[in-house]
Design an enzyme around this catalytic site. Structure first.
Site, short mmCIF file in Angstrom:
data_model
loop_
_atom_site.label_atom_id
_atom_site.label_comp_id
_atom_site.label_asym_id
_atom_site.label_seq_id
_atom_site.Cartn_x
_atom_site.Cartn_y
_atom_site.Cartn_z
N TRP A 133 0.86 -1.20 0.00
CA TRP A 133 0.00 0.00 0.00
C TRP A 133 0.89 1.24 0.00
CZ3 TRP A 133 -1.91 2.65 4.92
CH2 TRP A 133 -2.84 3.67 4.59
N ASP A 214 -0.93 -5.77 9.41
CA ASP A 214 -1.86 -4.72 8.99
C ASP A 214 -3.12 -5.45 8.52
OD1 ASP A 214 -1.85 -2.05 6.47
OD2 ASP A 214 -3.32 -2.72 7.93
N LYS A 250 -13.34 -0.69 5.73
CA LYS A 250 -13.94 -1.47 4.65
C LYS A 250 -14.94 -2.48 5.15
CE LYS A 250 -9.96 0.12 3.02
NZ LYS A 250 -8.72 0.46 3.75
#
Ligand SMILES: Cc1[nH+]cc(COP(=O)(O)O)c(CN[C@@H](CCC(=O)O)C(=O)O)c1O
Length: 401
Positions: A133, A214, A250
């Site tokens: 990311w 993560d 999300k």
């Protein structure tokens, strides 16, 4: 003139800037496949029904006030977040060896964890996957860690470069920090198998490498919350220490509420409580204490069995729609006879397809077909609908041929 006259204009963010460009495009056929944010078949953002219900309950509860939260946030939320990622039966939770602090979504959890490590962990090198990311290297560098990369994606197979990963982690200095995507790797959509995770765990524990997970997509990879936390739980089960950043952006659709948590699993409860006291010293001068609303929604849902079950049903529906977009896009590529093997579209998991298209092909698709995606060739499958799949397939076909 201004004392800031020397300030130069910064570039737009590689991911969030795509939405800026999309919004500036007046074309009726434009499609935004940039930011990893869920969209419905109608192309609209989704607020989960269970979230609306929780919010209604909060609004109706007139006993609720808007007082400051403690530096570590809502205690219920922290306990329930630890349970969600480590499992209700986690030995670490039972032995009170976990400290969890409410942070500003995934980004804030990563940053607080990185700042803590820069102050209290002896090894300041953090290995992050190549690619990863886009915000990861900036978060860790600005926190004072030194970023290195470990091989992760193999463009030739469009799969995991497992040997490269093992070689790079073997070569890492003893005690180095290693960032691991818990599931649904961003941007590649490629995850290690359970066996490969076990080999990674053995290697890391043998070298005393510190895992920093993560977890931004728990429930989005497989549609099952427990399955998507398996990598994290393997490491915790061995009794070792690790960090885990969680985001509810999300999987609960709370993007703008900025709800997340950082957990640090320690060897014993005494260390955990000292670690928590130092996490407070990181948070207080950063943003003092976290926002109350989003975490109250999460706690309301996670503590009520029936609402939790309703959430898992809605989460699975989102994951299933993304899978159906993969199948439709793959079929559309097949139907066009577009040269190349496009099976990675259905093999990859989570929100993104790492198409393999290069920056030039991407910019062609944007200028000629108004397709908005990141220049690394990543597309957010949640931005697609049955209506727009043909348009994307046409654009990809044209870009390739
Ligand atoms: C791996 C990963 N970790 C952390 C985050 C942080 O999310 P948040 O909880 O909102 O702080 C994101 C969001 N990345 C998607 C969303 C947009 C963004 O870049 O931010 C993305 O890659 O599109 C990740 O993809």
């Amino acid at each position: 003139d201004s004392v800031f006259a020397h300030v130069v204009r910064a570039p737009e963010d590689p991911i969030l800037g795509v939405t800026v460009a999309y919004n500036n495009d007046s074309s009726p056929v434009k499609v935004n496949l940039g930011v990893g944010a869920y969209r419905t078949e109608e192309g609209k953002p989704l607020v989960l029904n269970v979230v609306r219900r929780a919010e209604q309950m909060l609004v109706n509860d007139t006993s609720r006030v808007k007082e400051y939260l403690s530096i570590t946030g809502i205690a219920d939320f922290n306990k329930l977040s630890a349970k969600l990622i480590f499992g209700a039966d986690s030995p670490a939770i039972k032995e009170n060896r976990v400290t969890t602090v409410q942070c500003l979504s995934g980004t804030g959890s990563l940053r607080v964890g990185a700042e803590f490590l820069a102050r209290h962990y002896h090894e300041h090198t953090i290995y992050i996957p190549q690619p990863t990311w886009g915000n990861h290297p900036k978060i860790f560098t600005l926190a004072g860690l030194s970023v290195k990369y470990y091989r992760y994606y193999d463009p030739a197979t469009r799969g995991l470069d497992f040997q490269g990963l093992l070689d790079d982690l073997t070569a890492a200095p003893v005690g180095a920090i290693v960032l691991l995507h818990a599931c649904a790797h961003n941007p590649t959509g490629v995850d290690p198998t359970i066996d490969q995770w076990e080999k990674i765990r053995q290697l890391m524990r043998s070298k005393g490498l510190l895992p920093f997970f993560d977890s931004a997509y728990q429930g989005f990879a497989s549609g099952k919350l427990d399955a998507d936390a398996q990598s994290v739980r393997m490491f915790v089960a061995d009794g070792g220490e690790c960090l885990a950043a969680q985001s509810y952006a999300k999987n609960m659709g709370l993007y703008g509420e900025r709800v997340g948590a950082l957990s640090i699993v320690c060897k014993d409860s005494d260390v955990a409580s000292k670690v928590e006291s130092q996490l407070k010293m990181v948070i207080r001068p950063m943003y003092s204490n976290p926002p109350i609303h989003g975490a109250s929604i999460v706690a309301t849902i996670l503590k009520d069995r029936q609402m939790y079950d309703e959430w898992t049903v809605e989460l699975k529906a989102m994951a299933d729609r993304i899978i159906s977009m993969r199948q439709q896009l793959y079929a559309a590529m097949q139907a066009r006879g577009t040269p190349g093997d496009w099976s990675h579209i259905i093999k990859q998991i989570g929100m993104f397809t790492f198409t393999g298209l290069n920056a030039e092909q991407v910019s062609f698709m944007t200028s000629e077909y108004h397709i908005y995606m990141t220049s690394d060739g990543r597309i957010s499958m949640a931005g697609l609908s049955s209506r727009t799949v043909p348009h994307l397939a046409d654009a990809m076909h044209a870009a390739i041929t």
